[in-house]
Design a protein around this motif. Structure first.
Motif, mmCIF file in Angstrom:
data_model
loop_
_atom_site.group_PDB
_atom_site.id
_atom_site.type_symbol
_atom_site.label_atom_id
_atom_site.label_comp_id
_atom_site.label_asym_id
_atom_site.label_seq_id
_atom_site.Cartn_x
_atom_site.Cartn_y
_atom_site.Cartn_z
ATOM 1 N N ASN A 12 0.664 -0.388 -0.150
ATOM 2 C CA ASN A 12 0.055 0.242 -0.237
ATOM 3 C C ASN A 12 0.943 1.032 0.118
ATOM 4 O OD1 ASN A 12 0.485 -1.348 2.569
ATOM 5 N ND2 ASN A 12 -0.305 0.988 3.418
ATOM 6 N N SER A 13 2.625 1.107 0.063
ATOM 7 C CA SER A 13 3.027 1.971 0.282
ATOM 8 C C SER A 13 4.581 1.954 -0.655
ATOM 9 C CB SER A 13 3.366 2.864 1.968
ATOM 10 O OG SER A 13 4.063 3.624 2.152
ATOM 11 N N ILE A 15 7.545 1.362 -1.773
ATOM 12 C CA ILE A 15 8.642 1.101 -2.922
ATOM 13 C C ILE A 15 7.388 -0.417 -3.190
ATOM 14 C CG2 ILE A 15 10.376 -0.722 -3.402
ATOM 15 C CD1 ILE A 15 11.888 0.511 -0.739
ATOM 16 N N ARG A 35 -1.611 -3.911 6.251
ATOM 17 C CA ARG A 35 -2.399 -4.799 7.238
ATOM 18 C C ARG A 35 -3.812 -3.725 7.709
ATOM 19 N NH1 ARG A 35 1.801 -1.304 11.851
ATOM 20 N NH2 ARG A 35 2.525 -0.211 10.468
ATOM 21 N N ARG A 39 -5.814 2.381 4.445
ATOM 22 C CA ARG A 39 -4.559 2.949 3.162
ATOM 23 C C ARG A 39 -4.277 1.323 2.404
ATOM 24 N NH1 ARG A 39 -2.130 3.684 8.578
ATOM 25 N NH2 ARG A 39 -1.208 1.590 8.651
ATOM 26 N N ASP A 62 -1.375 -8.911 8.600
ATOM 27 C CA ASP A 62 -0.351 -7.962 9.749
ATOM 28 C C ASP A 62 0.843 -8.965 10.587
ATOM 29 O OD1 ASP A 62 0.946 -6.520 11.310
ATOM 30 O OD2 ASP A 62 -0.823 -6.430 12.887
ATOM 31 N N LEU A 63 1.889 -8.495 9.266
ATOM 32 C CA LEU A 63 2.910 -9.751 10.121
ATOM 33 C C LEU A 63 3.587 -9.261 11.284
ATOM 34 C CD1 LEU A 63 4.580 -8.248 6.645
ATOM 35 C CD2 LEU A 63 4.747 -10.961 7.415
ATOM 36 N N ASN A 89 8.060 -7.710 0.965
ATOM 37 C CA ASN A 89 8.289 -6.346 1.229
ATOM 38 C C ASN A 89 7.984 -5.213 1.895
ATOM 39 O OD1 ASN A 89 8.994 -3.553 -0.913
ATOM 40 N ND2 ASN A 89 6.550 -3.254 0.099
ATOM 41 N N ALA A 138 16.378 -7.065 1.388
ATOM 42 C CA ALA A 138 16.216 -6.536 2.458
ATOM 43 C C ALA A 138 16.916 -4.916 2.300
ATOM 44 C CB ALA A 138 17.426 -7.436 1.897
ATOM 45 N N TYR A 164 17.586 -3.387 13.363
ATOM 46 C CA TYR A 164 17.121 -2.952 11.988
ATOM 47 C C TYR A 164 18.469 -3.958 11.020
ATOM 48 C CZ TYR A 164 15.526 -0.943 7.381
ATOM 49 O OH TYR A 164 15.529 -0.953 5.906
ATOM 50 N N LYS A 168 17.271 -7.168 8.624
ATOM 51 C CA LYS A 168 17.785 -6.801 7.451
ATOM 52 C C LYS A 168 18.699 -8.179 7.004
ATOM 53 C CE LYS A 168 14.387 -4.842 6.033
ATOM 54 N NZ LYS A 168 13.663 -5.026 4.851
ATOM 55 N N VAL A 197 15.861 5.295 -0.130
ATOM 56 C CA VAL A 197 14.020 5.962 -1.167
ATOM 57 C C VAL A 197 13.735 7.143 -0.175
ATOM 58 C CG1 VAL A 197 12.519 4.943 -2.537
ATOM 59 C CG2 VAL A 197 14.727 3.580 -2.644
ATOM 60 N N THR A 199 10.491 7.251 1.384
ATOM 61 C CA THR A 199 9.347 6.151 1.674
ATOM 62 C C THR A 199 8.780 6.686 2.928
ATOM 63 O OG1 THR A 199 10.496 4.975 2.446
ATOM 64 C CG2 THR A 199 9.562 4.752 0.546
ATOM 65 N N TYR A 212 18.375 10.702 7.067
ATOM 66 C CA TYR A 212 18.321 9.375 5.619
ATOM 67 C C TYR A 212 19.002 10.750 5.362
ATOM 68 C CZ TYR A 212 16.120 5.712 4.641
ATOM 69 O OH TYR A 212 15.575 4.068 4.686
HETATM 70 N N1 LIG Z 1 13.202 2.986 2.308
HETATM 71 C C1 LIG Z 1 14.667 3.109 2.004
HETATM 72 O O1 LIG Z 1 15.490 3.399 1.353
HETATM 73 C C2 LIG Z 1 14.542 1.641 2.049
HETATM 74 C C3 LIG Z 1 16.086 0.962 2.309
HETATM 75 C C4 LIG Z 1 16.629 -0.458 2.478
HETATM 76 C C5 LIG Z 1 15.183 -1.031 2.015
HETATM 77 N N2 LIG Z 1 14.398 -0.836 2.082
HETATM 78 C C6 LIG Z 1 13.043 -2.276 2.399
HETATM 79 O O2 LIG Z 1 12.336 -1.555 1.882
HETATM 80 C C7 LIG Z 1 11.140 -2.018 2.085
HETATM 81 C C8 LIG Z 1 9.508 -1.387 1.948
HETATM 82 O O3 LIG Z 1 9.697 -0.540 2.365
HETATM 83 P P1 LIG Z 1 9.492 1.231 2.632
HETATM 84 O O4 LIG Z 1 10.603 2.163 2.396
HETATM 85 O O5 LIG Z 1 8.960 1.136 1.153
HETATM 86 O O6 LIG Z 1 8.671 1.729 3.497
HETATM 87 P P2 LIG Z 1 7.206 2.412 3.848
HETATM 88 O O7 LIG Z 1 6.778 3.580 2.481
HETATM 89 O O8 LIG Z 1 6.566 2.350 4.507
HETATM 90 O O9 LIG Z 1 6.767 0.720 3.719
HETATM 91 C C9 LIG Z 1 6.813 -0.511 4.248
HETATM 92 C C10 LIG Z 1 5.099 -0.825 3.800
HETATM 93 O O10 LIG Z 1 5.878 -2.432 5.178
HETATM 94 C C11 LIG Z 1 4.324 -2.009 5.349
HETATM 95 N N3 LIG Z 1 3.938 -2.737 6.493
HETATM 96 C C12 LIG Z 1 5.209 -2.522 8.457
HETATM 97 N N4 LIG Z 1 4.469 -3.065 9.238
HETATM 98 C C13 LIG Z 1 3.690 -3.676 8.900
HETATM 99 C C14 LIG Z 1 3.139 -4.907 9.251
HETATM 100 N N5 LIG Z 1 2.928 -4.783 11.011
HETATM 101 N N6 LIG Z 1 1.999 -5.700 8.973
HETATM 102 C C15 LIG Z 1 2.411 -5.733 7.601
HETATM 103 N N7 LIG Z 1 2.782 -4.884 6.547
HETATM 104 C C16 LIG Z 1 3.345 -3.746 7.210
HETATM 105 C C17 LIG Z 1 3.724 -0.577 5.727
HETATM 106 O O11 LIG Z 1 2.175 -0.426 5.711
HETATM 107 P P3 LIG Z 1 1.371 0.522 7.048
HETATM 108 O O12 LIG Z 1 1.874 1.280 5.364
HETATM 109 O O13 LIG Z 1 -0.006 -0.245 7.443
HETATM 110 O O14 LIG Z 1 2.248 1.111 7.471
HETATM 111 C C18 LIG Z 1 4.106 -0.950 4.075
HETATM 112 O O15 LIG Z 1 3.067 -1.154 3.079
HETATM 113 C C19 LIG Z 1 11.241 -2.813 3.467
HETATM 114 O O16 LIG Z 1 11.490 -4.240 4.141
HETATM 115 C C20 LIG Z 1 12.329 -1.322 3.614
HETATM 116 O O17 LIG Z 1 12.576 -2.953 5.177
HETATM 117 C C21 LIG Z 1 13.818 0.635 1.782
#
Ligand SMILES: NC(=O)c1ccc[n+]([C@@H]2O[C@H](COP(=O)([O-])OP(=O)(O)OC[C@H]3O[C@@H](n4cnc5c(N)ncnc54)[C@H](OP(=O)(O)O)[C@@H]3O)[C@@H](O)[C@H]2O)c1
Length: 280
Positions: A12-13, A15, A35, A39, A62-63, A89, A138, A164, A168, A197, A199, A212
């Motif tokens: 839903n959000s 990446i 979850r 959203r 909900d993980l 993801n 990761a 974290y 990862k 990224v 986000t 960040y």
């Molecule tokens: N952004 C970066 O720079 C970056 C860098 C390296 C790795 N990553 C990895 O990329 C992946 C995606 O993250 P993102 O950056 O796109 O962040 P994001 O926009 O916050 O997206 C994270 C997603 O995970 C969901 N989530 C969190 N807790 C959850 C749960 N208990 N059950 C089900 N869903 C859950 C969130 O849901 P809600 O919307 O409900 O909170 C959201 O949809 C993550 O694994 C992150 O570790 C990101």
């Protein structure tokens, strides 16, 4: 990519949403594991409209609740007979220690353990696909990670970055062990770093956002989804199963710890034990 089915957690959000959009644009039936119902529905409508693909559905997930993971898989099994792409993801990075419904430190519980259970329970459906891929999002922060087997229930002092990094690193180790165990079958596995990224994971606070940015600036979520999309769609990558990819879709060695086969095996055994699964 038509007739293919993908499960994307956290679709839903950020990446995950962009990955879902790109796959839906290619005709994939996308199942969003999310979850928050509101959203998720808002994102589902956006993905379906922008991809012109009505085959985009939400199944609640909900993980942070192992029961929710089980319910998700039961519902998925009622609706689909096979699964081509599992994109683990979803992730979070809380500044303060949190504990899941099942009593695990939340980053370990959500980023690793929930996805470990999800993958395990979806394996019969993955095995029914002609060629199935498990893609674990990761991070390069896994380089900072160590696995502390005495910290999974939040017993130790909490460091957000430490937790974290651990979760990862667990994603990369899980990928390597899964690939090893699936060798010679139609299921392959990959992990990746999407880049830094912009986000929601960075949070909205000024300090976090500045920190960040200092860590490497921001890519757009669409750019950040590039490697996930590549791993889901590129033909002929099966020989790299188990590998860790960077944000340019290139195989990288990953940290020394992430290549420790004994550690990967132990993490698998302990994770399975915690979940009451057969570790074989
Ligand atoms: N952004 C970066 O720079 C970056 C860098 C390296 C790795 N990553 C990895 O990329 C992946 C995606 O993250 P993102 O950056 O796109 O962040 P994001 O926009 O916050 O997206 C994270 C997603 O995970 C969901 N989530 C969190 N807790 C959850 C749960 N208990 N059950 C089900 N869903 C859950 C969130 O849901 P809600 O919307 O409900 O909170 C959201 O949809 C993550 O694994 C992150 O570790 C990101």
């Amino acid at each position: 990519m038509t007739n293919k089915v993908a499960v994307i957690t956290g679709a839903n959000s950020g990446i995950g949403k962009e990955t879902a959009k790109a796959l839906a644009q290619q005709g994939v039936a996308v199942v969003m594991g999310c979850r928050d119902a509101d959203r998720a529905e808002t994102a589902r409508q956006e993905i379906a409209a922008e991809s012109d693909n009505s085959n985009v559905v939400v199944i609640p997930l909900d993980l942070a609740s192992l029961q929710s993971v089980r319910d998700f898989v039961a519902e998925f099994g009622r609706q689909y007979d096979h699964l081509d792409l599992l994109i683990n993801n979803a992730g979070l990075f809380p500044f303060k220690k949190q504990i899941t419904q099942d009593g695990y430190e939340t980053q370990f519980g959500v980023n690793h353990l929930g996805h470990f259970l999800l993958t395990h329970l979806l394996m019969p459906r993955l095995q029914k696909a002609e060629q199935a891929r498990v893609i674990n999002v990761a991070s390069m922060i896994h380089h900072l990670g160590k696995i502390d087997f005495d910290s999974f229930r939040g017993e130790t002092r909490y460091s957000p970055l430490g937790a974290y990094g651990q979760s990862k690193l667990a994603n990369v180790l899980f990928t390597r062990e899964l690939a090893k165990r699936c060798k010679g079958t139609s299921v392959t596995a990959y992990s990746l770093h999407p880049g830094a990224v912009g986000t929601n994971i960075a949070g909205r606070g000024l300090v976090r956002r500045t920190l960040y940015k200092l860590l490497g600036g921001y890519l757009t979520p669409a750019r950040g989804a590039k490697t996930s999309i590549y791993l889901a769609t590129a033909p002929g990558i099966e020989s790299t199963s188990g590998s860790y990819y960077d944000e340019y879709c290139k195989v990288k060695p990953g940290s020394k710890r992430s290549r420790d086969a004994a550690l990967a095996e132990r993490l698998w055994q302990v994770s399975a034990q915690l979940l009451g699964l057969d570790a074989a």
